[in-house]
Design an enzyme around this catalytic site. Structure first.
Site, mmCIF file in Angstrom:
data_model
loop_
_atom_site.group_PDB
_atom_site.id
_atom_site.type_symbol
_atom_site.label_atom_id
_atom_site.label_comp_id
_atom_site.label_asym_id
_atom_site.label_seq_id
_atom_site.Cartn_x
_atom_site.Cartn_y
_atom_site.Cartn_z
ATOM 1 N N SER A 197 0.794 -1.228 0.000
ATOM 2 C CA SER A 197 0.000 0.000 0.000
ATOM 3 C C SER A 197 0.828 1.280 0.000
ATOM 4 O O SER A 197 0.310 2.339 -0.324
ATOM 5 C CB SER A 197 -0.963 0.026 1.186
ATOM 6 O OG SER A 197 -0.271 0.204 2.394
ATOM 7 N N LYS B 295 1.151 4.766 6.842
ATOM 8 C CA LYS B 295 0.398 5.570 5.866
ATOM 9 C C LYS B 295 0.950 6.990 5.844
ATOM 10 O O LYS B 295 1.715 7.395 6.702
ATOM 11 C CB LYS B 295 -1.096 5.630 6.234
ATOM 12 C CG LYS B 295 -1.788 4.291 6.311
ATOM 13 C CD LYS B 295 -1.869 3.599 4.980
ATOM 14 C CE LYS B 295 -2.436 2.189 5.138
ATOM 15 N NZ LYS B 295 -2.306 1.415 3.934
#
Length: 173
Positions: free
Chosen positions: A40, A80
């Protein structure tokens, strides 16, 4: 002679104990490591890379847009990027990110990846919350689809350096 050897051993033992205490303190309160799991955050961070993250930075500073953070969730930690801050309005339209109505240039994304962000918003980020996304927008579980808003107390550090594999040594910011 025997007393001198005994004193030398005591000095070594003291040095080892001090080193262990310092290492414990640094690991507990200042720096720790995390392993990137999944794709990701590609191409910035790749699956299996180990990063050092700074636990102390957010004691003295607030998280900033663009920071790559470690998020602590009950079952798993996530890596993230902060996209929007508390109270900001975020929208993606025509493959462009807008924050508070102004186009935001995501220099860390290729044009191909930015097209995978999808359309959403406008939404207002609640106070004491952050909006995060992975850099690989097409497959990232993030604030758009599963993680939701990230509370300030869920952010446990900022990623600083890739330490493994050694060929990838790099600052992640």
């Amino acid at each position: 002679m025997e007393n001198k050897v005994k004193n030398e051993w005591l000095e070594w033992l003291k040095a080892i104990i001090v080193a262990v205490v310092i290492a414990f303190f640094v690991h507990t309160f200042i720096f720790a490591t995390s392993i990137v799991e999944g794709e990701s955050m590609e191409p910035t961070l790749e699956n299996g890379e180990r990063v050092i993250f700074n636990k102390f930075i957010y004691i003295i500073n607030e998280p900033k847009r663009g920071d790559i953070i470690i998020i602590q969730h009950p079952n798993k930690n996530y890596v993230k990027r902060i996209i929007a801050l508390p109270g900001e309005t975020i929208e993606v339209a025509n493959n462009e990110l807008y924050i508070n109505g102004e186009k935001y240039q995501e220099t860390f994304l290729s044009e191909e990846i930015s097209k995978k962000t999808g359309r959403f918003g406008p939404i207002v980020i609640p106070e004491d919350s952050y909006f995060v996304m992975g850099d690989n927008r097409g497959i990232s579980k993030d604030s758009r689809n599963g993680l939701g808003y990230i509370q300030r107390d869920e952010i446990i550090g900022r990623s600083e350096v890739i330490i493994y594999p050694f060929s990838e040594w790099d600052l992640t910011r």
